[in-house]
Design a protein around this motif. Sequence first.
Motif, mmCIF file in Angstrom:
data_model
loop_
_atom_site.group_PDB
_atom_site.id
_atom_site.type_symbol
_atom_site.label_atom_id
_atom_site.label_comp_id
_atom_site.label_asym_id
_atom_site.label_seq_id
_atom_site.Cartn_x
_atom_site.Cartn_y
_atom_site.Cartn_z
ATOM 1 N N ARG A 156 0.827 -1.201 0.000
ATOM 2 C CA ARG A 156 0.000 0.000 0.000
ATOM 3 C C ARG A 156 0.869 1.263 0.000
ATOM 4 O O ARG A 156 0.492 2.276 -0.594
ATOM 5 N N ALA A 157 2.004 1.180 0.648
ATOM 6 C CA ALA A 157 2.935 2.316 0.594
ATOM 7 C C ALA A 157 3.372 2.582 -0.842
ATOM 8 O O ALA A 157 3.446 3.731 -1.294
ATOM 9 N N ASP A 158 3.638 1.514 -1.580
ATOM 10 C CA ASP A 158 4.059 1.663 -2.971
ATOM 11 C C ASP A 158 2.929 2.172 -3.858
ATOM 12 O O ASP A 158 3.182 2.810 -4.891
ATOM 13 N N LEU A 175 2.257 9.925 -2.899
ATOM 14 C CA LEU A 175 2.704 10.661 -1.718
ATOM 15 C C LEU A 175 2.611 12.165 -1.895
ATOM 16 O O LEU A 175 2.692 12.904 -0.906
ATOM 17 N N SER A 176 2.408 12.627 -3.111
ATOM 18 C CA SER A 176 2.241 14.067 -3.324
ATOM 19 C C SER A 176 0.891 14.561 -2.826
ATOM 20 O O SER A 176 0.683 15.763 -2.670
ATOM 21 N N LEU A 177 -0.022 13.630 -2.564
ATOM 22 C CA LEU A 177 -1.385 14.000 -2.162
ATOM 23 C C LEU A 177 -1.582 14.012 -0.651
ATOM 24 O O LEU A 177 -2.583 14.540 -0.165
ATOM 25 N N ILE A 178 -0.661 13.417 0.097
ATOM 26 C CA ILE A 178 -0.828 13.317 1.547
ATOM 27 C C ILE A 178 0.373 13.931 2.249
ATOM 28 O O ILE A 178 1.448 14.101 1.654
ATOM 29 N N ASP A 179 0.178 14.268 3.515
ATOM 30 C CA ASP A 179 1.224 14.918 4.302
ATOM 31 C C ASP A 179 1.929 13.976 5.257
ATOM 32 O O ASP A 179 3.059 14.239 5.671
ATOM 33 N N TYR A 180 1.254 12.901 5.652
ATOM 34 C CA TYR A 180 1.872 11.921 6.542
ATOM 35 C C TYR A 180 1.133 10.601 6.409
ATOM 36 O O TYR A 180 0.005 10.542 5.899
ATOM 37 N N ALA A 230 8.239 -0.839 10.537
ATOM 38 C CA ALA A 230 9.528 -0.437 9.971
ATOM 39 C C ALA A 230 9.606 -0.749 8.487
ATOM 40 O O ALA A 230 10.166 0.040 7.705
ATOM 41 N N ARG A 231 9.040 -1.869 8.065
ATOM 42 C CA ARG A 231 9.059 -2.220 6.639
ATOM 43 C C ARG A 231 8.228 -1.238 5.813
ATOM 44 O O ARG A 231 8.599 -0.888 4.686
ATOM 45 N N VAL A 232 7.092 -0.787 6.376
ATOM 46 C CA VAL A 232 6.278 0.206 5.668
ATOM 47 C C VAL A 232 7.037 1.528 5.558
ATOM 48 O O VAL A 232 7.042 2.177 4.499
ATOM 49 N N ILE A 233 7.687 1.944 6.638
ATOM 50 C CA ILE A 233 8.469 3.187 6.610
ATOM 51 C C ILE A 233 9.582 3.090 5.574
ATOM 52 O O ILE A 233 9.822 4.038 4.805
ATOM 53 N N GLU A 234 10.249 1.953 5.522
ATOM 54 C CA GLU A 234 11.316 1.770 4.532
ATOM 55 C C GLU A 234 10.769 1.914 3.115
ATOM 56 O O GLU A 234 11.391 2.536 2.246
ATOM 57 N N ARG A 250 10.731 5.864 -1.671
ATOM 58 C CA ARG A 250 10.077 6.709 -2.663
ATOM 59 C C ARG A 250 10.240 8.191 -2.348
ATOM 60 O O ARG A 250 10.327 9.008 -3.257
ATOM 61 N N ARG A 251 10.248 8.521 -1.066
ATOM 62 C CA ARG A 251 10.446 9.919 -0.676
ATOM 63 C C ARG A 251 11.198 9.951 0.654
ATOM 64 O O ARG A 251 10.631 9.678 1.715
ATOM 65 N N SER A 252 12.441 10.300 0.578
ATOM 66 C CA SER A 252 13.277 10.334 1.779
ATOM 67 C C SER A 252 12.692 11.313 2.788
ATOM 68 O O SER A 252 12.341 12.440 2.449
#
Length: 218
Positions: free
Chosen positions: A112-114, A118-123, A148-152, A157-159
Amino acid sequence: MRVDLRCYAIVDPEVSGGHELPDLCRMLAAGGVTLVQLRDKLSDTRVMVERARAIKAALGAVPLVINDRVDVALAVRCDGVHIGWDDMAPADARRLLGPDAIIGLTINSPQRADATDLSLIDYAGIGGVYGTTSKQTKNSPIGVSGMARVIEALHRRRSGFITCGIAGINAANAAPVIEAGADGVSVISSLSMAKDPKAAAAELLHVVDAALSKRSKK
């Protein structure tokens, strides 16, 4: 950082510790919460709007977002919304609320992270990390390692994309969430049900700040 997720309180009339939500929010703000989300799955829309207005006034400078209900956020002119994966699409929420609104999204897997723009959400709120009794859910906790895997996946995609852990978090178990890469914690029961919500918020913020400081020195 556009949004401060360090001590992110969720307030819900069903999990309020006997407090009226504006009074609870006033105590939480005094304790140092950095963001508040109103979650209300049962109230009629008019009641929810009136409650949100009262909470917004009680919070002062602390930002308020509404869980799911973009219409309520618009009516109250609060800071934004937090949406779940099956709620209104982030693109629609952004179009309705505009570029300055805070929009958060719950994400519970790298897939779901992929799939998220990410340009549409702030967090991203990631979890549930631990088990929780404050919300009925069909999904099992993903644990700190799953978070942690989701954060990675997000950071590939966006540091530096900001995240918070959600579900079952309290002052005793918040540090591992931060150590695993989250920028804050989203909490309901351990704040709302505390005997002294102000003190509970201050303690949680202290734990998070200490863990963030320790992580920054590595």
